[in-house]
Design a protein around this motif. Structure first.
Motif, short mmCIF file in Angstrom:
data_model
loop_
_atom_site.label_atom_id
_atom_site.label_comp_id
_atom_site.label_asym_id
_atom_site.label_seq_id
_atom_site.Cartn_x
_atom_site.Cartn_y
_atom_site.Cartn_z
N PRO A 1 24.28 50.05 63.91
CA PRO A 1 25.54 49.99 63.14
C PRO A 1 26.29 48.67 63.29
CG PRO A 1 25.72 51.50 65.01
CD PRO A 1 24.28 51.16 64.88
N ALA A 2 26.13 47.99 64.42
CA ALA A 2 26.85 46.72 64.61
C ALA A 2 26.40 45.67 63.61
CB ALA A 2 26.63 46.22 66.04
N GLU A 3 25.19 45.82 63.06
CA GLU A 3 24.65 44.85 62.11
C GLU A 3 24.72 45.34 60.66
OE1 GLU A 3 23.29 41.78 62.83
OE2 GLU A 3 24.05 42.06 64.85
N ALA A 4 25.46 46.40 60.44
CA ALA A 4 25.46 47.03 59.11
C ALA A 4 25.87 46.08 58.01
CB ALA A 4 26.37 48.26 59.12
N THR A 5 26.92 45.31 58.24
CA THR A 5 27.38 44.39 57.19
C THR A 5 26.31 43.37 56.83
OG1 THR A 5 29.69 44.61 57.86
CG2 THR A 5 29.10 42.65 56.59
N ARG A 6 25.66 42.81 57.82
CA ARG A 6 24.59 41.84 57.56
C ARG A 6 23.44 42.47 56.78
NH1 ARG A 6 19.81 40.11 59.96
NH2 ARG A 6 20.01 41.58 61.72
N PHE A 7 23.11 43.69 57.16
CA PHE A 7 22.01 44.36 56.46
C PHE A 7 22.35 44.64 55.00
CE2 PHE A 7 20.79 46.18 60.83
CZ PHE A 7 19.91 45.14 61.06
N ALA B 1 20.65 47.39 45.18
CA ALA B 1 21.69 46.36 45.19
C ALA B 1 23.08 46.95 44.95
CB ALA B 1 21.37 45.30 44.15
N ASN B 2 23.20 47.85 44.00
CA ASN B 2 24.51 48.44 43.70
C ASN B 2 25.00 49.33 44.83
OD1 ASN B 2 24.62 47.13 41.25
ND2 ASN B 2 23.87 48.87 40.07
N HIS B 3 24.09 50.06 45.46
CA HIS B 3 24.48 50.88 46.61
C HIS B 3 24.98 49.99 47.73
CE1 HIS B 3 24.27 54.45 49.26
NE2 HIS B 3 24.00 53.55 50.19
N ALA B 4 24.30 48.86 47.97
CA ALA B 4 24.72 47.94 49.02
C ALA B 4 26.12 47.38 48.73
CB ALA B 4 23.71 46.80 49.14
N ARG B 5 26.37 47.04 47.48
CA ARG B 5 27.69 46.51 47.12
C ARG B 5 28.79 47.56 47.34
NH1 ARG B 5 24.45 44.61 42.52
NH2 ARG B 5 23.87 42.43 42.94
N ARG B 6 28.48 48.80 47.01
CA ARG B 6 29.47 49.85 47.24
C ARG B 6 29.75 50.04 48.72
NH1 ARG B 6 26.60 52.30 42.80
NH2 ARG B 6 25.27 53.47 44.25
N ARG B 7 28.72 49.96 49.54
CA ARG B 7 28.90 50.11 50.98
C ARG B 7 29.74 48.96 51.55
NH1 ARG B 7 25.68 53.91 53.67
NH2 ARG B 7 26.92 53.25 55.46
N LEU B 8 29.49 47.76 51.06
CA LEU B 8 30.27 46.61 51.52
C LEU B 8 31.72 46.72 51.08
CD1 LEU B 8 27.71 43.74 50.85
CD2 LEU B 8 28.52 44.49 53.09
N ALA B 9 31.94 47.19 49.86
CA ALA B 9 33.31 47.32 49.35
C ALA B 9 34.10 48.39 50.12
CB ALA B 9 33.28 47.67 47.87
N ALA B 10 33.38 49.38 50.62
CA ALA B 10 34.05 50.48 51.34
C ALA B 10 34.25 50.17 52.81
CB ALA B 10 33.22 51.75 51.19
N ALA B 11 33.64 49.10 53.28
CA ALA B 11 33.71 48.77 54.71
C ALA B 11 35.09 48.31 55.11
CB ALA B 11 32.69 47.70 55.04
#
Length: 272
Positions: free
Chosen positions: A243-249, A262-272
């Motif tokens: 989990p500590a590397e989640a943003t990088r992943f 790609a869209n799922h990753a963008r949503r996860r980053l936006a919710a972080a």
């Protein structure tokens, strides 16, 4: 089939319909193979399916008999509903040619959609177009297009049997199959019996049991596997495992060519 049919050419497969109908003229074919299955059940329990009887196999194809029980068969418990996709809108990740062999036949409502325009997640809106309602009976032949045709099949009034020429090139292992909610025109479920579903379940499990070596294997899988759903699941498992590397992943995942990832990753980053 191997000498006269190009299984990668839909027109060639469709042109083979008279040959498949000729096979259907053998009225003892299915019952003799069914007897073999019953006999085999003593030696290899679990070998036979309640719905399909294998009749022959070739390169990238096989021929089977499909048994379609009536609503009364299912209601009386003689055959189980979970074996059949009745009353559920669904597609197939393979093409097949089918002919009526025995019984009154079933009714099916046929629709189409564009697989290439679909990301592939539950709840996704899909453009679906109604094509026709068909009463499929003995002697008829029909061709279903992989990842294009979707249909709702209704139980026949009496037991019905069809013969199917199944077209199964290696790439179907990477193609999804969906169930649809036609009222909302959305994807409602990803069938669990598919190879892709079994594969992603195993990948997801690695997030709970994995170690440092697992993390590297998951990252390789997330960046290189040809199945988009497997790549997404690998990223999800990786961010859970480390989990500590989640943003990088997730930032890496935004570069994936598949919108599903790609869209799922963008949503996860936006919710972080």
């Amino acid at each position: 089939i191997e000498s006269q049919v190009d299984t990668r050419d839909p027109d060639s497969v469709i042109a083979s319909a008279p040959m498949l109908k000729a096979v259907a003229n053998d009225r003892s074919l299915v019952v003799s193979r069914l007897n073999n299955y019953v006999e085999e059940a003593f030696r290899a329990p679990g070998l036979a399916s309640a719905q399909a009887i294998l009749l022959g196999r070739g390169k990238h194809c096989y021929v089977r008999a499909n048994l379609w029980p009536s609503a009364s068969d299912v209601g009386a418990g003689r055959m189980y509903q979970d074996q059949f996709s009745y009353n559920i809108a669904h597609d197939h990740n393979f093409s097949f040619l089918t002919v009526g062999y025995l019984g009154p036949g079933y009714e099916t409502d046929i629709y189409e959609y564009d697989y290439d325009k679909v990301e592939g997640y539950v709840g996704e809106k899909v453009e679906i177009e109604f094509l026709e309602k068909v009463r499929f009976s003995a002697g008829m032949a029909m061709y279903y297009r992989a990842s294009r045709d979707l249909h709702i099949q209704y139980p026949p009034s009496e037991m019905t049997i069809t013969l199917n020429l199944m077209i199964v090139p290696p790439e179907i292992r990477l193609r999804e199959q969906y169930e649809f909610n036609l009222a909302t025109k959305t994807i409602s479920r990803l069938p669990s019996e598919l190879e892709a579903s079994r594969r992603v379940s195993f990948v997801a499990l690695s997030a709970r049991l994995g170690d440092g070596n697992t993390a590297q294997l998951l990252e390789d899988l997330a960046q290189q596997h040809p199945c988009r759903r497997t790549r997404l699941t690998a990223w999800q498992a990786l961010t859970s495992l480390v989990p500590a590397e989640a943003t990088r992943f997730w930032e890496k995942a935004t570069n994936d060519a598949a919108p599903l990832v790609a869209n799922h990753a963008r949503r996860r980053l936006a919710a972080a």
